[in-house]
Scaffold this motif. Structure first.
Motif, PDB file in Angstrom:
ATOM      1  N   ALA A  78      46.065  26.773  46.871  1.00 45.06           N
ATOM      2  CA  ALA A  78      44.713  27.338  46.837  1.00 45.06           C
ATOM      3  C   ALA A  78      44.770  28.803  47.256  1.00 45.06           C
ATOM      4  O   ALA A  78      45.703  29.242  47.929  1.00 45.06           O
ATOM      5  CB  ALA A  78      43.786  26.561  47.772  1.00 45.06           C
ATOM      6  N   GLU A  79      43.734  29.523  46.817  1.00 47.06           N
ATOM      7  CA  GLU A  79      43.575  30.928  47.206  1.00 47.06           C
ATOM      8  C   GLU A  79      42.222  31.083  47.857  1.00 47.06           C
ATOM      9  O   GLU A  79      41.286  30.329  47.566  1.00 47.06           O
ATOM     10  CB  GLU A  79      43.673  31.827  45.974  1.00 47.06           C
ATOM     11  N   ARG A  80      42.122  32.073  48.742  1.00 42.29           N
ATOM     12  CA  ARG A  80      40.859  32.323  49.429  1.00 42.29           C
ATOM     13  C   ARG A  80      40.483  33.782  49.242  1.00 42.29           C
ATOM     14  O   ARG A  80      41.335  34.659  49.282  1.00 42.29           O
ATOM     15  CB  ARG A  80      41.033  32.021  50.919  1.00 42.29           C
ATOM     16  N   ARG A  81      39.199  33.989  49.014  1.00 45.06           N
ATOM     17  CA  ARG A  81      38.729  35.370  48.955  1.00 45.06           C
ATOM     18  C   ARG A  81      37.457  35.474  49.781  1.00 45.06           C
ATOM     19  O   ARG A  81      36.673  34.529  49.896  1.00 45.06           O
ATOM     20  CB  ARG A  81      38.502  35.830  47.515  1.00 45.06           C
ATOM     21  N   ARG A  82      37.276  36.640  50.365  1.00 44.57           N
ATOM     22  CA  ARG A  82      36.115  36.904  51.220  1.00 44.57           C
ATOM     23  C   ARG A  82      35.000  37.504  50.375  1.00 44.57           C
ATOM     24  O   ARG A  82      35.220  38.459  49.635  1.00 44.57           O
ATOM     25  CB  ARG A  82      36.530  37.869  52.320  1.00 44.57           C
ATOM     26  N   VAL A  83      33.821  36.909  50.487  1.00 44.95           N
ATOM     27  CA  VAL A  83      32.665  37.372  49.727  1.00 44.95           C
ATOM     28  C   VAL A  83      31.586  37.816  50.712  1.00 44.95           C
ATOM     29  O   VAL A  83      31.194  37.050  51.609  1.00 44.95           O
ATOM     30  CB  VAL A  83      32.109  36.246  48.817  1.00 44.95           C
ATOM     31  N   LEU A  84      31.121  39.079  50.548  1.00 44.30           N
ATOM     32  CA  LEU A  84      30.046  39.584  51.408  1.00 44.30           C
ATOM     33  C   LEU A  84      28.714  39.021  50.938  1.00 44.30           C
ATOM     34  O   LEU A  84      28.428  38.979  49.737  1.00 44.30           O
ATOM     35  CB  LEU A  84      30.012  41.114  51.381  1.00 44.30           C
ATOM     36  N   LEU A  85      27.905  38.606  51.875  1.00 44.58           N
ATOM     37  CA  LEU A  85      26.589  38.044  51.557  1.00 44.58           C
ATOM     38  C   LEU A  85      25.542  39.151  51.585  1.00 44.58           C
ATOM     39  O   LEU A  85      25.630  40.076  52.399  1.00 44.58           O
ATOM     40  CB  LEU A  85      26.231  36.946  52.562  1.00 44.58           C
ATOM     41  N   GLY A  88      23.859  39.750  54.791  1.00 41.95           N
ATOM     42  CA  GLY A  88      24.782  40.120  55.863  1.00 41.95           C
ATOM     43  C   GLY A  88      25.784  39.011  56.115  1.00 41.95           C
ATOM     44  O   GLY A  88      25.549  37.853  55.809  1.00 41.95           O
ATOM     45  N   GLY A  89      26.904  39.403  56.659  1.00 47.21           N
ATOM     46  CA  GLY A  89      27.952  38.430  56.932  1.00 47.21           C
ATOM     47  C   GLY A  89      28.836  38.203  55.705  1.00 47.21           C
ATOM     48  O   GLY A  89      28.763  38.953  54.723  1.00 47.21           O
ATOM     49  N   HIS A  90      29.615  37.182  55.778  1.00 48.89           N
ATOM     50  CA  HIS A  90      30.515  36.873  54.663  1.00 48.89           C
ATOM     51  C   HIS A  90      30.784  35.368  54.630  1.00 48.89           C
ATOM     52  O   HIS A  90      30.489  34.646  55.590  1.00 48.89           O
ATOM     53  CB  HIS A  90      31.840  37.638  54.792  1.00 48.89           C
ATOM     54  N   VAL A  91      31.345  34.942  53.520  1.00 48.77           N
ATOM     55  CA  VAL A  91      31.772  33.553  53.360  1.00 48.77           C
ATOM     56  C   VAL A  91      33.107  33.589  52.617  1.00 48.77           C
ATOM     57  O   VAL A  91      33.373  34.511  51.836  1.00 48.77           O
ATOM     58  CB  VAL A  91      30.718  32.708  52.589  1.00 48.77           C
ATOM     59  N   TYR A  92      33.938  32.625  52.912  1.00 44.02           N
ATOM     60  CA  TYR A  92      35.194  32.514  52.182  1.00 44.02           C
ATOM     61  C   TYR A  92      34.996  31.539  51.033  1.00 44.02           C
ATOM     62  O   TYR A  92      34.428  30.462  51.198  1.00 44.02           O
ATOM     63  CB  TYR A  92      36.318  32.009  53.095  1.00 44.02           C
ATOM     64  N   ARG A  93      35.462  31.944  49.855  1.00 46.44           N
ATOM     65  CA  ARG A  93      35.409  31.096  48.663  1.00 46.44           C
ATOM     66  C   ARG A  93      36.841  30.703  48.330  1.00 46.44           C
ATOM     67  O   ARG A  93      37.760  31.522  48.383  1.00 46.44           O
ATOM     68  CB  ARG A  93      34.795  31.853  47.473  1.00 46.44           C
TER      69      ARG A  93
END
Length: 149
Positions: A78-85, A88-93
């Motif tokens: 699997a790969e993970r990328r950081r997405v800015l919301l 504010g803040g972020h979530v990993y997809r």
């Protein structure tokens, strides 16, 4: 003198082997636990999702899924990328490594694993001497110091 009847261990009959399922293969070849295998399969069903979404898909606790996803990333599943919301803040997809890539890796790893297993089988018992051979060598040792007549 007693004669023992041949049992399964003394006959040339083939012991039936159970065909493994995917989870067993992933465990044997890559050392994945059942929870990690199911997380990968869940990720295939809901690609580009957060750990919470994968957890919902699997009906499992998010913290447990997070651990599984970390292992999958470490092992190349699997790969993970950081997405800015926007708020504010972020979530990993998380995205699964494409299935054709994983299949190829699985075939290569299984071949390696099988070769290693075959070597293990070939080496089996190499460090154990048959009792008759050990006794014969022991007897030679007793008489080795005696003068021949």
């Amino acid at each position: 003198m007693t004669v023992s009847e041949p049992g399964p261990e003394t006959t040339a009959e083939r012991v039936p082997v159970e065909v493994p399922d995917l989870e067993t293969v992933l465990s044997a070849v890559f050392g994945l636990r059942a929870s990690e295998s199911s997380a990968y399969l869940g990720l295939l069903r809901v690609p580009d999702s957060s750990a919470a979404e994968v957890a919902e898909e699997l009906g499992r606790d998010r913290s447990n899924v997070n651990r599984s996803l970390r292992t999958l990333r470490d092992r190349g599943f699997a790969e993970r990328r950081r997405v800015l919301l926007e708020e504010g803040g972020h979530v990993y997809r998380y995205s699964p490594t494409p299935l054709p890539v994983v299949r190829e890796r699985m075939h290569e790893a299984l071949t390696e694993w099988t070769d290693g297993a075959r070597d293990c089988i070939d080496d089996f018992g190499a460090d154990i001497e048959p009792a008759s051979q050990t006794e014969a060598e022991g007897a030679e040792g007793v008489y080795a110091g005696r003068n021949k007549d």
